[in-house]
Design a protein around this motif. Sequence first.
Motif, PDB file in Angstrom:
ATOM      1  N   LYS A  34      31.678  27.721  50.664  1.00 14.61           N
ATOM      2  CA  LYS A  34      32.408  28.303  49.547  1.00 14.61           C
ATOM      3  C   LYS A  34      33.902  28.046  49.728  1.00 14.61           C
ATOM      4  CE  LYS A  34      32.738  32.657  47.118  1.00 14.61           C
ATOM      5  NZ  LYS A  34      32.361  34.045  47.114  1.00 14.61           N
ATOM      6  N   ARG A  35      34.535  27.534  48.686  1.00 17.11           N
ATOM      7  CA  ARG A  35      35.966  27.250  48.747  1.00 17.11           C
ATOM      8  C   ARG A  35      36.716  28.298  47.937  1.00 17.11           C
ATOM      9  NH1 ARG A  35      39.482  22.443  46.289  1.00 17.11           N
ATOM     10  NH2 ARG A  35      41.371  22.989  47.380  1.00 17.11           N
ATOM     11  N   VAL A  36      37.741  28.848  48.516  1.00 19.17           N
ATOM     12  CA  VAL A  36      38.547  29.849  47.840  1.00 19.17           C
ATOM     13  C   VAL A  36      39.796  29.161  47.307  1.00 19.17           C
ATOM     14  CG1 VAL A  36      39.865  31.966  48.126  1.00 19.17           C
ATOM     15  CG2 VAL A  36      37.718  31.675  49.351  1.00 19.17           C
ATOM     16  N   ILE A  37      40.062  29.362  46.033  1.00 20.03           N
ATOM     17  CA  ILE A  37      41.256  28.792  45.402  1.00 20.03           C
ATOM     18  C   ILE A  37      42.288  29.899  45.276  1.00 20.03           C
ATOM     19  CG2 ILE A  37      42.192  27.714  43.344  1.00 20.03           C
ATOM     20  CD1 ILE A  37      39.431  26.607  42.783  1.00 20.03           C
ATOM     21  N   SER A  38      43.424  29.698  45.900  1.00 20.86           N
ATOM     22  CA  SER A  38      44.493  30.675  45.716  1.00 20.86           C
ATOM     23  C   SER A  38      45.334  30.230  44.533  1.00 20.86           C
ATOM     24  CB  SER A  38      45.345  30.800  46.977  1.00 20.86           C
ATOM     25  OG  SER A  38      45.785  29.548  47.401  1.00 20.86           O
ATOM     26  N   ILE A  39      45.734  31.207  43.747  1.00 17.66           N
ATOM     27  CA  ILE A  39      46.495  30.902  42.548  1.00 17.66           C
ATOM     28  C   ILE A  39      47.819  31.645  42.570  1.00 17.66           C
ATOM     29  CG2 ILE A  39      44.496  30.412  41.113  1.00 17.66           C
ATOM     30  CD1 ILE A  39      44.755  33.231  39.983  1.00 17.66           C
ATOM     31  N   GLU A  42      52.632  38.577  30.393  1.00 19.11           N
ATOM     32  CA  GLU A  42      52.057  37.296  30.018  1.00 19.11           C
ATOM     33  C   GLU A  42      52.518  36.215  30.979  1.00 19.11           C
ATOM     34  OE1 GLU A  42      55.318  36.891  26.414  1.00 19.11           O
ATOM     35  OE2 GLU A  42      53.252  36.304  26.042  1.00 19.11           O
ATOM     36  N   GLY A  43      51.727  35.153  31.082  1.00 17.49           N
ATOM     37  CA  GLY A  43      52.077  34.069  31.970  1.00 17.49           C
ATOM     38  C   GLY A  43      51.062  32.951  31.916  1.00 17.49           C
ATOM     39  N   ILE A  44      51.220  31.996  32.834  1.00 19.22           N
ATOM     40  CA  ILE A  44      50.314  30.860  32.951  1.00 19.22           C
ATOM     41  C   ILE A  44      49.805  30.828  34.383  1.00 19.22           C
ATOM     42  CG2 ILE A  44      50.123  28.344  32.847  1.00 19.22           C
ATOM     43  CD1 ILE A  44      52.312  28.388  30.720  1.00 19.22           C
ATOM     44  N   ILE A  45      48.504  30.633  34.555  1.00 19.46           N
ATOM     45  CA  ILE A  45      47.895  30.603  35.880  1.00 19.46           C
ATOM     46  C   ILE A  45      47.731  29.155  36.315  1.00 19.46           C
ATOM     47  CG2 ILE A  45      45.894  31.241  37.258  1.00 19.46           C
ATOM     48  CD1 ILE A  45      45.423  33.490  35.245  1.00 19.46           C
ATOM     49  N   LYS A  46      48.238  28.849  37.531  1.00 20.97           N
ATOM     50  CA  LYS A  46      48.110  27.511  38.100  1.00 20.97           C
ATOM     51  C   LYS A  46      47.599  27.616  39.530  1.00 20.97           C
ATOM     52  CE  LYS A  46      51.650  25.326  35.314  1.00 20.97           C
ATOM     53  NZ  LYS A  46      52.767  24.389  35.320  1.00 20.97           N
ATOM     54  N   ILE A  47      46.904  26.588  39.996  1.00 22.52           N
ATOM     55  CA  ILE A  47      46.445  26.521  41.382  1.00 22.52           C
ATOM     56  C   ILE A  47      47.664  26.242  42.252  1.00 22.52           C
ATOM     57  CG2 ILE A  47      44.972  25.276  43.005  1.00 22.52           C
ATOM     58  CD1 ILE A  47      43.141  24.638  40.582  1.00 22.52           C
ATOM     59  N   SER A  48      47.845  27.004  43.318  1.00 23.69           N
ATOM     60  CA  SER A  48      49.066  26.921  44.109  1.00 23.69           C
ATOM     61  C   SER A  48      49.274  25.571  44.783  1.00 23.69           C
ATOM     62  CB  SER A  48      49.102  28.036  45.155  1.00 23.69           C
ATOM     63  OG  SER A  48      48.003  27.932  46.019  1.00 23.69           O
ATOM     64  N   GLU A  91      47.831  22.555  39.209  1.00 26.10           N
ATOM     65  CA  GLU A  91      46.999  22.338  38.031  1.00 26.10           C
ATOM     66  C   GLU A  91      46.784  23.662  37.308  1.00 26.10           C
ATOM     67  OE1 GLU A  91      43.444  19.759  38.334  1.00 26.10           O
ATOM     68  OE2 GLU A  91      43.981  19.727  40.470  1.00 26.10           O
ATOM     69  N   ILE A  92      46.713  23.585  35.998  1.00 30.53           N
ATOM     70  CA  ILE A  92      46.437  24.774  35.185  1.00 30.53           C
ATOM     71  C   ILE A  92      45.005  25.218  35.444  1.00 30.53           C
ATOM     72  CG2 ILE A  92      46.111  25.548  32.807  1.00 30.53           C
ATOM     73  CD1 ILE A  92      48.480  23.747  32.072  1.00 30.53           C
ATOM     74  N   LEU A  93      44.816  26.528  35.544  1.00 31.32           N
ATOM     75  CA  LEU A  93      43.494  27.095  35.797  1.00 31.32           C
ATOM     76  C   LEU A  93      43.000  27.798  34.532  1.00 31.32           C
ATOM     77  CD1 LEU A  93      41.361  27.442  37.978  1.00 31.32           C
ATOM     78  CD2 LEU A  93      42.477  29.563  38.622  1.00 31.32           C
ATOM     79  N   PRO A  94      42.169  27.126  33.729  1.00 36.55           N
ATOM     80  CA  PRO A  94      41.693  27.732  32.482  1.00 36.55           C
ATOM     81  C   PRO A  94      40.588  28.760  32.726  1.00 36.55           C
ATOM     82  CG  PRO A  94      40.742  25.557  32.742  1.00 36.55           C
ATOM     83  CD  PRO A  94      41.697  25.766  33.903  1.00 36.55           C
ATOM     84  N   PHE A  95      40.476  29.704  31.831  1.00 31.18           N
ATOM     85  CA  PHE A  95      39.398  30.697  31.781  1.00 31.18           C
ATOM     86  C   PHE A  95      39.285  31.537  33.063  1.00 31.18           C
ATOM     87  CE2 PHE A  95      38.179  26.969  29.177  1.00 31.18           C
ATOM     88  CZ  PHE A  95      38.396  27.557  27.943  1.00 31.18           C
ATOM     89  N   ALA A  96      40.419  31.850  33.674  1.00 30.53           N
ATOM     90  CA  ALA A  96      40.435  32.706  34.863  1.00 30.53           C
ATOM     91  C   ALA A  96      40.563  34.168  34.440  1.00 30.53           C
ATOM     92  CB  ALA A  96      41.610  32.338  35.767  1.00 30.53           C
ATOM     93  N   TYR A 135      40.769  48.282  35.495  1.00 32.25           N
ATOM     94  CA  TYR A 135      40.163  48.690  34.228  1.00 32.25           C
ATOM     95  C   TYR A 135      40.804  48.021  33.009  1.00 32.25           C
ATOM     96  CZ  TYR A 135      44.047  51.807  33.230  1.00 32.25           C
ATOM     97  OH  TYR A 135      45.279  52.307  32.960  1.00 32.25           O
ATOM     98  N   LEU A 136      41.910  47.292  33.186  1.00 29.16           N
ATOM     99  CA  LEU A 136      42.563  46.615  32.072  1.00 29.16           C
ATOM    100  C   LEU A 136      42.805  45.169  32.464  1.00 29.16           C
ATOM    101  CD1 LEU A 136      43.804  47.017  29.250  1.00 29.16           C
ATOM    102  CD2 LEU A 136      45.959  47.551  30.384  1.00 29.16           C
ATOM    103  N   GLY A 137      42.301  44.235  31.653  1.00 33.87           N
ATOM    104  CA  GLY A 137      42.463  42.833  31.994  1.00 33.87           C
ATOM    105  C   GLY A 137      42.139  41.922  30.837  1.00 33.87           C
ATOM    106  N   THR A 138      42.155  40.610  31.133  1.00 34.81           N
ATOM    107  CA  THR A 138      41.882  39.595  30.124  1.00 34.81           C
ATOM    108  C   THR A 138      41.444  38.315  30.824  1.00 34.81           C
ATOM    109  OG1 THR A 138      42.773  38.513  28.149  1.00 34.81           O
ATOM    110  CG2 THR A 138      44.250  38.696  30.041  1.00 34.81           C
ATOM    111  N   THR A 139      41.201  37.271  30.051  1.00 35.13           N
ATOM    112  CA  THR A 139      40.856  35.959  30.574  1.00 35.13           C
ATOM    113  C   THR A 139      41.867  34.951  30.032  1.00 35.13           C
ATOM    114  OG1 THR A 139      38.524  36.546  30.600  1.00 35.13           O
ATOM    115  CG2 THR A 139      39.033  34.211  30.690  1.00 35.13           C
ATOM    116  N   SER A 140      42.316  34.037  30.888  1.00 34.12           N
ATOM    117  CA  SER A 140      43.259  33.018  30.429  1.00 34.12           C
ATOM    118  C   SER A 140      42.548  32.038  29.497  1.00 34.12           C
ATOM    119  CB  SER A 140      43.873  32.279  31.621  1.00 34.12           C
ATOM    120  OG  SER A 140      42.898  31.566  32.344  1.00 34.12           O
ATOM    121  N   ASN A 141      43.319  31.418  28.626  1.00 33.48           N
ATOM    122  CA  ASN A 141      42.732  30.466  27.677  1.00 33.48           C
ATOM    123  C   ASN A 141      42.603  29.081  28.314  1.00 33.48           C
ATOM    124  OD1 ASN A 141      45.289  29.264  27.581  1.00 33.48           O
ATOM    125  ND2 ASN A 141      45.793  30.108  25.578  1.00 33.48           N
ATOM    126  N   GLU A 142      42.282  28.063  27.508  1.00 38.00           N
ATOM    127  CA  GLU A 142      42.075  26.720  28.033  1.00 38.00           C
ATOM    128  C   GLU A 142      43.350  26.095  28.597  1.00 38.00           C
ATOM    129  OE1 GLU A 142      43.227  26.476  23.783  1.00 38.00           O
ATOM    130  OE2 GLU A 142      41.660  27.576  24.826  1.00 38.00           O
TER     131      GLU A 142
END
Length: 68
Positions: free
Chosen positions: A2-7, A26-32, A36-41, A49-56
């Motif tokens: 199993k590989r762990v990706i830190s972001i 708000e922000g943009i998630i990238k692999i450290s 690279e942009i990390l979609p759908f994280a 209890y409060l969250g969301t999913t990043s877009n494409e």
Amino acid sequence: MKRVISIILVLPFFLTKANPQNIVVEGIIKISESKEILPFANVHLQDGYLGTTSNEKGAFKIIIPSAI
């Protein structure tokens, strides 16, 4: 194996007032390593209890009500 990706959260990462009752995160998630942009994280507040999913494009937005 199993590989762990830190972001990391990369600019733009803002804490702004949407109105007097809400805070917007708000922000943009990238692999450290590769930047690279990390979609759908999944993104959530520390209490979970409060969250969301990043877009494409890796962008996300969470609106935090003042009642929290």
